[in-house]
Design an enzyme around this catalytic site. Sequence first.
Site, PDB file in Angstrom:
ATOM      1  N   ASP A  60      -0.364 -64.741  -1.556  1.00  0.00           N
ATOM      2  CA  ASP A  60      -0.647 -65.716  -2.607  1.00  0.00           C
ATOM      3  C   ASP A  60      -2.015 -65.541  -3.251  1.00  0.00           C
ATOM      4  OD1 ASP A  60      -2.079 -66.584  -0.399  1.00  0.00           O
ATOM      5  OD2 ASP A  60      -1.167 -68.574  -0.328  1.00  0.00           O
ATOM      6  N   ASP A 451      -9.486 -72.231   6.751  1.00  0.00           N
ATOM      7  CA  ASP A 451      -8.194 -72.535   7.373  1.00  0.00           C
ATOM      8  C   ASP A 451      -8.135 -72.201   8.856  1.00  0.00           C
ATOM      9  OD1 ASP A 451      -7.204 -73.450   4.956  1.00  0.00           O
ATOM     10  OD2 ASP A 451      -6.297 -71.536   4.429  1.00  0.00           O
TER      11      ASP A 451
END
Length: 761
Positions: A60, A451
């Site tokens: 992505d 993350d």
Amino acid sequence: MNPLKPLLGALLGAQIALAGTPASTDQPYRWRPVAIVGGGFVSGIAFQPAVPGLAYARTDMGGAYRRDSATGPWQPLLDGLPLKDVNLMGVESLAVDANDPDALYLACGTYTNPLVPNGAVLRSHDRGRTFQRTELPFKLGGNEGGRGNGERLAVDPNDGRVLYLGSRLAGLWRSTDSARSFQRVDAFPDSAWQRHESDGPPPSWGGSDGKATINFVLFDPSSGTRGQPSRTIYAGVSVVGRPGLWVSRDAGASWQPVPGGPAQHRPMRAALASDGRLYIAYASDPGPHRMKDGSVWRHDPRTQTWADITPERPSAAQPFGYATITVDPTHPQRLLASTAGRAKGDELFRSTDGGTTWQSLFATARFDAAAAPYVADTHLHWLYDVKINPANPDHALFTTGYGGWETLDLTAADKGQPTHWRVMAGGIEETVALALHSPTQGVPLVTAIGDYSGFVHTDLDKPAPGNPKPPFFGNTHDVTGAERAPEVIVRIGHARDGGKNLGYSLDGGKIWREPKTVPAGATTGDGFIAVSADGKAWVWTPKGALPHVTHDRGDTWTAVQGLPVGTRVIADRVNPQRFHAMALFDDQLFTSNDRGLTFTSRPLALPDGPVLRAAAGGHNRSDRGDDRGGQDRLYATPGREGDLWVAAFHGLYRAGDGKAFKQQPGVDEIHAFGFGRAAQGAKEPALYLVGTVSGRYGLFRSTDAAKTWQRINDDAHQWGLILQVNGDPKVFGRVYVGTHGRGVLYGDPQARAGAGNAARP
């Protein structure tokens, strides 16, 4: 960039010496990834059916990859993208030509934000080694909602000149010249894809989530002959309450909704079996975030009938959707379907009778995380693509938000035996580096990763043994350590499972502890952390809050006096009593001589005048670069008390202790800045800079205090956006590069690159 030239350039070797600026010459470097393995969302996979083992993957925000053998490492394909083309690092869709083993097409564009450029299709005829570029008149959203749907780009299996591209905001597009140009398919009705009230409230995350995007295009190869376009083409549109599946039976000249299909959910992905049956996964939302409901359906075009073949029904107590379904290319009734958004981890279902019955694979599966130990702490999620190898029905892969898994014994499930899975993401590095810390002694590198809980890298070429904890972070915002006590390392981040938002180690990263308390305002674990040269004083500036200092490892915290809210603090690299801080846009420089308790200010007084505040540009970016990068920051020189550098976006400045700042010539723009071990015989530490020097963008090194610079990367190693750079204080020439989506790289001068981690000054 000229679309007639390869996207990935060759090594540049010319010397630049502009009048009045320092010379810039190239120093060849060898670049390797700091092994984390995966770390980001692999949003799609495609096998090349004409070449056993050849496959491609899209991500992505970290480019695309090629795999040349069935279980080998993945090779990055878009590392040559420069900063100006960073929007192309998000790959919306990929496609291969079943009849041309060397053809690859990538639809690239990360965001549909009005401030970013339009998307482009990159086309290759050498398996992604070089590309040519076709500009598109619209934007793509490779890192927006629905990015795991697809594939939006498809090559006609009967006529490789024909490609279709489903967009998010501009309808359906077609190329008849192998992607050299695209034209809008006006026959595909606007009412099919334009959003209206019946679609319900738009999802709340992800740019174009709320638009009725075209999620996939599928050709029926049985509807044509080689050399002539296929007659039957399907298109799936992300809508609810109205037809989501459309078909053309005249090679795209006209389109009609397929009657009788489910309308309560959005079509996500589809697969066409060799017997002509169409299988579709549906979900309530585009994903990958938030999911309430979903289903799986089978459509038989010959009888125009639909069958609900959902493996497991979602419920109010356990809401989820279905992300994808795939068919074994060697057997039309062997299927795999994955859930999306199950709270306790997603599931993969197997059918051998066309969806009449299903079995859960993960209930008995065995998982081997040795190739990326950190994933053992992360539940299975974002299984938005699943593929079965057309050359081996026992080999299947599925994607996750941190890479993916693969098995080599898929058909064992058909005999009632467990399947065995291993991490399949070797070679894929898709993390975002928010800070890099290389201690003066001990491990090579400690990383703060978006993350994740960050990593302590004892061996740069092997994945870390796991996430450092306690505490276990869902996001690590900053990490640093003590210059004269390298065993002290402190990191901050967003803690999970009720932990504190700070962790520290007193043994160089082997054992981690939590403090008793954290300061007021540190509710999300973001901001910046500074550690005194002896490791005994820590100053934490939570984002948007007042800085606090602790002298007892977090037992107590005291509000710092004399600093504005949100001011980043750095430690002096020599004197443990001293800290420094800067308010660039307020023209203020601050110093503490009492271990961070109080700061006094004086004018920053850059020689070319005050700096205007940055204008917001969206997605963490402004007219002064990405605000997570290393620009517009203050730095302290190793080995020199009070010696400071301002790495401003627009230039580089240096001031000795108490002296005025002087601008260093030739530096036009900075995105990242750091220090490394001095060259043999040099009195100054090496400097590393990402930006523009003498009118040339790149990654540069100086061994003479910014008098001259060498470019140390080449056009094949640019990685889009670089946020961080830092040299190793133990090894001259070694440099660490933290990217936005391509992980962390380390480089060594080629003369000794083969020495690997054993290299010493």
